[in-house]
Scaffold this motif. Structure first.
Motif, PDB file in Angstrom:
ATOM      1  N   LYS A 160      42.603  76.202  45.360  1.00 49.24           N
ATOM      2  CA  LYS A 160      44.043  75.649  45.866  1.00 49.24           C
ATOM      3  C   LYS A 160      44.796  74.916  44.579  1.00 49.24           C
ATOM      4  O   LYS A 160      46.080  75.416  44.582  1.00 49.24           O
ATOM      5  N   HIS A 161      44.235  74.457  43.849  1.00 46.60           N
ATOM      6  CA  HIS A 161      44.638  74.015  42.612  1.00 46.60           C
ATOM      7  C   HIS A 161      45.319  75.294  41.790  1.00 46.60           C
ATOM      8  O   HIS A 161      46.340  75.170  41.123  1.00 46.60           O
ATOM      9  N   LEU A 168      49.230  75.985  40.420  1.00 47.69           N
ATOM     10  CA  LEU A 168      49.267  76.168  38.991  1.00 47.69           C
ATOM     11  C   LEU A 168      50.091  77.471  38.949  1.00 47.69           C
ATOM     12  O   LEU A 168      50.930  77.752  37.905  1.00 47.69           O
ATOM     13  N   GLU A 169      49.536  78.510  39.397  1.00 45.20           N
ATOM     14  CA  GLU A 169      50.125  79.828  39.553  1.00 45.20           C
ATOM     15  C   GLU A 169      51.572  79.712  40.154  1.00 45.20           C
ATOM     16  O   GLU A 169      52.397  80.569  39.443  1.00 45.20           O
ATOM     17  N   ARG A 170      51.790  79.110  40.998  1.00 43.67           N
ATOM     18  CA  ARG A 170      53.201  79.125  41.659  1.00 43.67           C
ATOM     19  C   ARG A 170      54.225  78.481  40.709  1.00 43.67           C
ATOM     20  O   ARG A 170      55.154  79.016  40.646  1.00 43.67           O
ATOM     21  N   ALA A 171      53.616  77.707  39.767  1.00 42.00           N
ATOM     22  CA  ALA A 171      54.402  77.096  38.899  1.00 42.00           C
ATOM     23  C   ALA A 171      54.588  77.830  37.724  1.00 42.00           C
ATOM     24  O   ALA A 171      55.254  77.280  36.783  1.00 42.00           O
ATOM     25  N   GLY A 172      53.846  78.731  37.504  1.00 47.59           N
ATOM     26  CA  GLY A 172      53.930  79.688  36.451  1.00 47.59           C
ATOM     27  C   GLY A 172      53.286  79.182  35.125  1.00 47.59           C
ATOM     28  O   GLY A 172      53.403  79.630  34.176  1.00 47.59           O
ATOM     29  N   LEU A 173      52.331  78.077  35.513  1.00 49.12           N
ATOM     30  CA  LEU A 173      51.721  77.597  34.315  1.00 49.12           C
ATOM     31  C   LEU A 173      50.294  78.282  33.893  1.00 49.12           C
ATOM     32  O   LEU A 173      49.715  78.277  33.102  1.00 49.12           O
TER      33      LEU A 173
END
Lengths: 122, 122
Positions: B49-50, B54-59
């Motif tokens: 979930k975390h 992070l992936e959606r935020a592109g990090l």
């Protein structure tokens, strides 16, 4: 506030464009709620709500001067948030160095450029 | 993603100690979900979930290797978040300079120190 909680609060407060703009304004000097609300085309209660988030996170403080209650930036938690990004900075700087090295290599492999009247053509 | 929205997403993603710890681990190199879940005493779904945040935020990005799908840090949005803190950095550096100047002034106003056998007493 514990350091992890402080960072949570700092980053959560920064995750909003209006709050970042308020901090940017306060970076130039103290301002009252009226002065802050001006450029935002936002009601004073809406600005006050953002100010409460920033104040709870410790990113701003408000003077006890009851007439105007100017807000000021508290830089310490921002300095801590910045320091916490330090370990990632090494990564992106390494990426930039790799890119520089690649560009240098590509330049070195290029044919000698023609010099014309002291001016180097790309 | 627009720059303001990217900053919103980056700071929101950073506002959690587990996600910051995941990024710190990935700053050292790629890791699978299993490897990331290990040190956290957290279930794989909780870690996943975390990772999605992070992936959606592109990090972070995830490899297409279906067996292991290692995660890797994407430093660009972090570099942008860091750059956005630049304007506040000037403030806290000015604060530190003022403090340094004050300390120097206080030191200059002190009485001459007694030198004893080449050792300066504080």
């Amino acid at each position: 506030m514990q350091q992890a909680h402080q960072l949570d609060a700092t980053f959560a407060a920064l995750a909003d464009p209006t709050r970042r703009a308020i901090l940017a304004r306060l970076a130039k000097g103290e301002a009252s709620v009226m002065e802050l609300a001006g450029p935002f085309d936002m009601s004073q209660p809406a600005i006050s709500k953002h100010l409460r988030v920033l104040e709870r996170a410790g990113l701003i403080s408000r003077s006890r001067d009851r007439q105007r209650r100017p807000c000021r930036l508290e830089a310490k938690p921002l300095a801590e948030a910045d320091a916490s990004l330090e370990r990632y900075r090494q990564i992106w700087e390494a990426n930039f160095r790799r890119l520089d090295a690649l560009l240098e290599e590509m330049t070195a492999q290029r044919k000698p450029v023609k010099i014309e009247k002291g001016r180097r053509k790309p």
